[in-house]
Design an enzyme around this catalytic site. Structure first.
Site, PDB file in Angstrom:
ATOM      1  N   CYS A  65       8.519  14.903   1.576  1.00  0.00           N
ATOM      2  CA  CYS A  65       9.727  14.601   0.813  1.00  0.00           C
ATOM      3  C   CYS A  65       9.338  14.115  -0.583  1.00  0.00           C
ATOM      4  CB  CYS A  65      10.520  13.518   1.543  1.00  0.00           C
ATOM      5  SG  CYS A  65      11.991  12.990   0.644  1.00  0.00           S
ATOM      6  N   CYS A 114      16.388  14.562   4.498  1.00  0.00           N
ATOM      7  CA  CYS A 114      15.279  13.725   4.948  1.00  0.00           C
ATOM      8  C   CYS A 114      15.869  12.599   5.784  1.00  0.00           C
ATOM      9  CB  CYS A 114      14.529  13.185   3.743  1.00  0.00           C
ATOM     10  SG  CYS A 114      13.280  11.967   4.173  1.00  0.00           S
ATOM     11  N   CYS A 137      16.243  26.453   5.061  1.00  0.00           N
ATOM     12  CA  CYS A 137      16.220  27.011   3.708  1.00  0.00           C
ATOM     13  C   CYS A 137      16.195  25.819   2.744  1.00  0.00           C
ATOM     14  CB  CYS A 137      17.471  27.861   3.524  1.00  0.00           C
ATOM     15  SG  CYS A 137      17.546  28.705   1.953  1.00  0.00           S
TER      16      CYS A 137
HETATM   17 ZN   LIG Z   1      12.713  11.299   2.010  1.00  0.00          ZN
END
Ligand SMILES: [Zn+2]
Length: 154
Positions: A65, A114, A137
């Site tokens: 992330c 996330c 995606c």
């Molecule tokens: Zn994150």
């Protein structure tokens, strides 16, 4: 292995608990991210197809992330979807990603975020390759590739 049924269950009944949480204010995120990363991850934007740096990346490693550095996907579950966005068939860990039903733009889609910091990553579709049939995606701008130090040429 997660399937479309699991994804729908998560989006309706609630997501798995993340290992940890990272929470920051909008001003703090703005300071950490580039304007494009901020627009996509914190404002649910989408990058233009075929423009993302990770779209054609094939290096072995983990996709973390961009906001909180939590691993989300890895290179072994990445596949070439031809859509112009990095595509994956599974998360790196079941509780790395959270799912949210998204009815914006007059469509019902499932948004993926996330699970640690709620960064918008992209969407998931049930038209991926077997055996999971899933296609995550994902915007390149939402992730950074952490390459493996030992290089595997195959
Ligand atoms: Zn994150």
């Amino acid at each position: 292995m997660l399937t479309w049924k699991d994804v729908i269950n998560f989006s309706v009944k609630g997501n798995p608990e993340p290992d940890k949480r990272v929470e920051k204010t909008e001003a703090e995120w703005r300071e950490l991210l580039t304007p494009e990363q901020f627009r996509i991850t914190r404002k649910k934007g989408t990058e233009q197809a075929h423009t993302g740096a990770l779209c054609s990346a094939h290096d072995a490693g983990k996709y973390n992330c961009i906001c909180c550095d939590t691993p989300l996907f890895d290179s072994t579950i990445k596949f070439e979807s031809g859509t112009g966005w990095p595509s994956f068939t599974q998360p790196i860990k079941e509780n790395a990603i959270k799912y949210h039903k998204d009815s914006s733009f007059g469509m019902i889609r499932v948004e993926v975020m996330c699970n640690t910091c709620d960064a918008h990553l992209g969407h998931i579709f049930p038209d991926g390759p077997e055996p999971s049939g899933l296609r995550y995606c994902i915007n390149s701008e939402s992730m950074q590739l952490q390459k493996e130090s030992i290089k595997n040429e195959q």
